[in-house]
Design an enzyme around this catalytic site. Structure first.
Site, PDB file in Angstrom:
ATOM      1  CB  SER A 158      -5.085 -14.143 -11.545  1.00 51.52           C
ATOM      2  OG  SER A 158      -6.127 -13.776 -10.905  1.00 51.52           O
ATOM      3  CD  GLU A 176      -7.269  -4.350 -12.489  1.00 53.23           C
ATOM      4  OE1 GLU A 176      -6.389  -4.858 -12.996  1.00 53.23           O
ATOM      5  OE2 GLU A 176      -8.076  -4.656 -11.654  1.00 53.23           O
ATOM      6  CG  HIS A 196      -1.923  -0.860   0.943  1.00 52.35           C
ATOM      7  ND1 HIS A 196      -3.138  -0.822   0.094  1.00 52.35           N
ATOM      8  CD2 HIS A 196      -2.300  -2.250   1.605  1.00 52.35           C
ATOM      9  CE1 HIS A 196      -4.013  -1.840   0.093  1.00 52.35           C
ATOM     10  NE2 HIS A 196      -3.387  -2.706   0.868  1.00 52.35           N
ATOM     11  CB  THR A 197       4.353   2.030  -0.376  1.00 48.67           C
ATOM     12  OG1 THR A 197       4.731   0.710  -1.138  1.00 48.67           O
ATOM     13  CG2 THR A 197       4.578   1.783   1.018  1.00 48.67           C
ATOM     14  CG  ASP A 198       0.978   0.695  -5.650  1.00 47.84           C
ATOM     15  OD1 ASP A 198       0.401   0.823  -4.748  1.00 47.84           O
ATOM     16  OD2 ASP A 198       0.733  -0.289  -6.507  1.00 47.84           O
ATOM     17  CB  SER A 203      -4.664 -16.319  -4.462  1.00 47.43           C
ATOM     18  OG  SER A 203      -4.136 -16.048  -5.785  1.00 47.43           O
ATOM     19  CG  ASP A 260      -0.514  -5.751  -8.293  1.00 44.35           C
ATOM     20  OD1 ASP A 260       0.326  -5.789  -7.353  1.00 44.35           O
ATOM     21  OD2 ASP A 260      -1.784  -5.806  -8.267  1.00 44.35           O
ATOM     22  CE1 TYR A 295      -5.122  -1.538  -3.585  1.00 44.87           C
ATOM     23  CE2 TYR A 295      -6.162   0.076  -4.695  1.00 44.87           C
ATOM     24  CZ  TYR A 295      -5.050  -0.562  -4.124  1.00 44.87           C
ATOM     25  OH  TYR A 295      -3.867  -0.277  -5.011  1.00 44.87           O
ATOM     26  CB  SER A 316     -10.472 -18.569 -19.649  1.00 45.28           C
ATOM     27  OG  SER A 316     -10.047 -19.199 -18.477  1.00 45.28           O
TER      28      SER A 316
END
Ligand code: GLA
Length: 387
Positions: free
Chosen positions: A129, A162, A34-36, A125, A174, A224, A67
């Site tokens: 992904s 995103e 949680h620094t980015d 997770s 990420d 978040y 998929s």
């Protein structure tokens, strides 16, 4: 793996002339959580597990996605001229979002694609992904259409998809960790400038063990976004006293001197985490460079404590699994990794202790939480590639 995926591709889409296979990794963050989005440092690494795509150009303007992880969805179809978010398009929105973001930058596809995807990162997770699929999609387009786009830009494009297409306000960590992955190395990234350095993670006597709580994030995304706005508000309160652009610019001492400019206890705790975690990350990389793994482990533990007490993003499952891990012989450090609220924790464990570690932590977790945790002994892998 490649052969099996290509055979499956032919079953789903029929035989095609030119079939290409690609891979992009997942990631785990070793420290710097949680620094980015606070202009701080992160220290993630790419994994050898990730997402595969088998792709062929087609003769119309249609995108056909399939998929192996969501076979129940069947073939999901879109047009390259209609790249908009649709709930019913399910997982393919991540790929479409990247195509949309690339098109906005002038990288336009001139035909459709048939795409078969398979991922061996457990979904939801916290091992990214979705960022893996995003970077993979960007890489597929770069390779198949010859777009001149750098790996850093592929990370930024994935983040934009995103943020603006999916609607999750994530930082750059990420996608950057995945796009810039480097075997055997973690990435020390300054998120304020995107300057980075590869640091060898030369674990001879130890292994990285990921512990999956199997607790899905659930409300995680809204929490978040809430943490992000709490930090933004704390920053503007601090800016009434100090000239800074982000919380990542403050040392611990500067924060302590000015923290009362933040008017709520909750926001003060959030900002404290962001400032201290950033400094811990810098110290952790120094410790690793000095071969002081013990100190690295201590900083991991302090990171988890801060995420639990000040940032409040852990929860019973992550706290239980990390506490159980820290009771085991041969553990060097353990902490939650990723956004939190469930998902995975990461630990560093002496080679000879790994089997007992998995057995004991697994038993303690099941006893307290009521369901099983999963464990993965992972290796640090490279970035996106053609297979
Ligand atoms: C998620 C986000 C990242 C980062 C982490 C927390 O993984 O996608 O950008 O903010 O949470 O460190």
């Amino acid at each position: 793996m490649k052969q099996q995926l290509v055979e499956k591709f032919s079953k789903v889409f029929g035989d095609k002339k030119a079939i290409h296979t690609f891979f992009a990794p997942g990631r785990v963050n070793l420290i710097g959580e949680h620094t980015d989005y606070n202009g701080g440092h992160v220290f993630p690494c790419a994994l050898t597990i990730g997402t595969y795509a088998v792709v062929s150009k087609n003769e119309d303007n249609t995108l056909r996605f399939y998929s192996l992880n969501f076979e129940e969805c069947g073939v999901i179809t879109s047009s390259i001229d209609d790249l908009v978010y649709k709930k019913e398009d399910d997982w393919t929105n991540y790929a479409k979002g990247v195509m949309w973001a690339m098109k906005n930058r002038g990288f336009e596809m001139n035909c459709g694609l048939d795409i078969l995807v398979y991922g061996n990162i457990p979904n939801g997770s916290g091992l990214s992904s979705s960022a893996s699929l995003e970077v993979l999609t960007g890489y597929v387009l770069k390779e198949l259409f010859g777009f001149e786009v750098s790996l850093t830009d592929l990370a930024l494009i994935g983040q934009e998809a995103e943020n603006k297409f999916i609607g999750v306000n994530c930082g750059i960590m990420d996608q950057f960790a995945i796009a810039m992955g480097n075997e055997g190395h973690a990435i020390f990234l300054d998120t304020a400038t995107l300057s980075y350095e590869y640091a060898p993670v030369d674990l001879k006597g130890e292994k990285i063990v990921i512990m999956n709580t199997n607790k899905k994030r659930g409300l995680g995304d809204s929490k978040y976004n809430e943490r992000r706005s709490e930090c933004e508000e704390a920053l503007s309160e601090l800016q009434t006293e100090v000239k800074i652009n982000s919380l990542g610019e403050l040392t611990e001492e500067q924060f302590e001197a000015h923290k009362m400019a933040i008017k709520s206890d909750v926001r003060r705790k959030r900002a404290k985490h962001a400032v201290y975690e950033n400094q811990r990350t810098i110290k952790a990389v120094d410790a690793l460079k000095a071969n002081n793994l013990e100190l690295f482990g201590k900083l991991m533990i302090a990171s988890h404590d801060s995420l639990r007490d000040d940032y409040e993003v852990t929860g019973l499952e992550l706290d239980t699994i990390v506490a159980a891990a820290l009771e085991q012989p041969g553990v060097i450090g353990a902490r939650m990794t990723g956004a939190g609220f469930g998902g995975c924790a990461v630990s560093i464990v002496n080679n000879d202790a790994v089997d007992a570690f998995i057995e004991n932590v697994g038993a303690a977790y099941k006893e307290k939480i009521g369901y099983e945790a999963d464990f993965y002994v992972v290796e640090i892998g490279g970035g996106p590639r053609t297979l």
